[in-house]
Design an enzyme around this catalytic site. Structure first.
Site, short mmCIF file in Angstrom:
data_model
loop_
_atom_site.label_atom_id
_atom_site.label_comp_id
_atom_site.label_asym_id
_atom_site.label_seq_id
_atom_site.Cartn_x
_atom_site.Cartn_y
_atom_site.Cartn_z
N SER A 171 44.83 -0.79 -4.25
CA SER A 171 45.95 -0.56 -3.33
C SER A 171 46.21 -1.74 -2.40
O SER A 171 47.34 -1.92 -1.94
CB SER A 171 45.69 0.70 -2.49
OG SER A 171 44.47 0.57 -1.77
N ASP A 175 42.75 1.13 9.13
CA ASP A 175 41.76 2.09 8.62
C ASP A 175 40.48 1.40 8.18
O ASP A 175 39.56 2.06 7.69
CB ASP A 175 42.35 2.92 7.47
CG ASP A 175 42.67 2.10 6.23
OD1 ASP A 175 42.55 0.86 6.27
OD2 ASP A 175 43.05 2.70 5.20
N HIS A 188 42.85 -1.05 4.36
CA HIS A 188 44.20 -1.49 4.01
C HIS A 188 44.75 -2.42 5.10
O HIS A 188 44.84 -2.02 6.27
CB HIS A 188 45.13 -0.29 3.83
CG HIS A 188 44.71 0.59 2.70
ND1 HIS A 188 43.99 1.75 2.91
CD2 HIS A 188 44.88 0.46 1.37
CE1 HIS A 188 43.75 2.31 1.73
NE2 HIS A 188 44.28 1.55 0.78
#
Length: 204
Positions: free
Chosen positions: A9, A182, A185
């Protein structure tokens, strides 16, 4: 010159269309695409990062999402989900298997694309909402995957980017949440850090 960025991601960053390697998302590959294509009209930049990918997921789609695309420069950032998925739902990839599968990926890439320059970027974590609840385990296990990536880069004669060092250094200027809220990310500033580190490794 064809550049391919591969990973999870962090690389994906909102690509959306996983059938289109030219769907760039909004992260560090997009920043690098702007700079690389602005300076070279014959340059192509591709992003095949997919959110949630572990190293075993890379292997499952490697022919389609890498070998068939024949990049001149390949960059791989993988490892955090191999830990995170274990902490969350006991579906991670342990260290020995991570190393074995990563080595298979690199060996196959070298065999099929012997002229491709390969850049391995080490997985990182910093303090944040996702990482703090199990910080010691999270950070230690990601370090283990990062050490494997560094070792494989040396073994195969590939470039290596230590993103943990990059993010640790950045926190001397601004706190962790400035770079990755977080802990995994990146923010826009965090993506800029990755892009800058990649450029330094490439000598751009």
């Amino acid at each position: 010159m064809r550049y391919l960025f591969q990973g999870d991601s962090i690389t994906d960053c909102g690509r959306g269309d996983y059938e289109n390697p030219y769907a760039m998302g909004n992260g560090y590959p997009r920043l690098l695409e702007a700079e690389l294509t602005a300076g070279n009209g014959d340059c192509e930049v591709m992003n095949c990062g997919i959110s949630g990918s572990r190293v075993v997921d890379l292997l499952a789609r490697w022919k389609r999402d890498c070998l068939n695309l024949k990049p001149d420069v390949l960059t791989i950032l993988i490892g955090v989900n191999d830990v995170w998925h274990e902490l969350g739902n006991r579906n991670g990839v342990d260290g020995p298997l991570f190393e074995e599968v990563y080595r298979i990926i690199l060996r196959e890439t070298r065999a099929v694309l012997p002229q491709t320059r390969i850049v391995l970027m080490g997985a990182y974590v910093i303090h944040g909402t996702a990482t703090d609840p199990e910080w010691e385990t999270f950070s230690n296990e990601v370090k283990a995957r990062r050490d494997i990536a560094c070792m494989l880069a040396e073994e195969f004669g590939m470039d290596y980017v230590d993103l943990q060092q990059v993010f640790d250094q950045a926190q001397k200027k601004y706190p962790a949440e400035h770079w990755a809220a977080d802990g995994v990310h990146p923010t826009a500033a965090g993506h800029w850090l990755i892009a800058r580190a990649w450029k330094e490794a490439m000598g751009i």
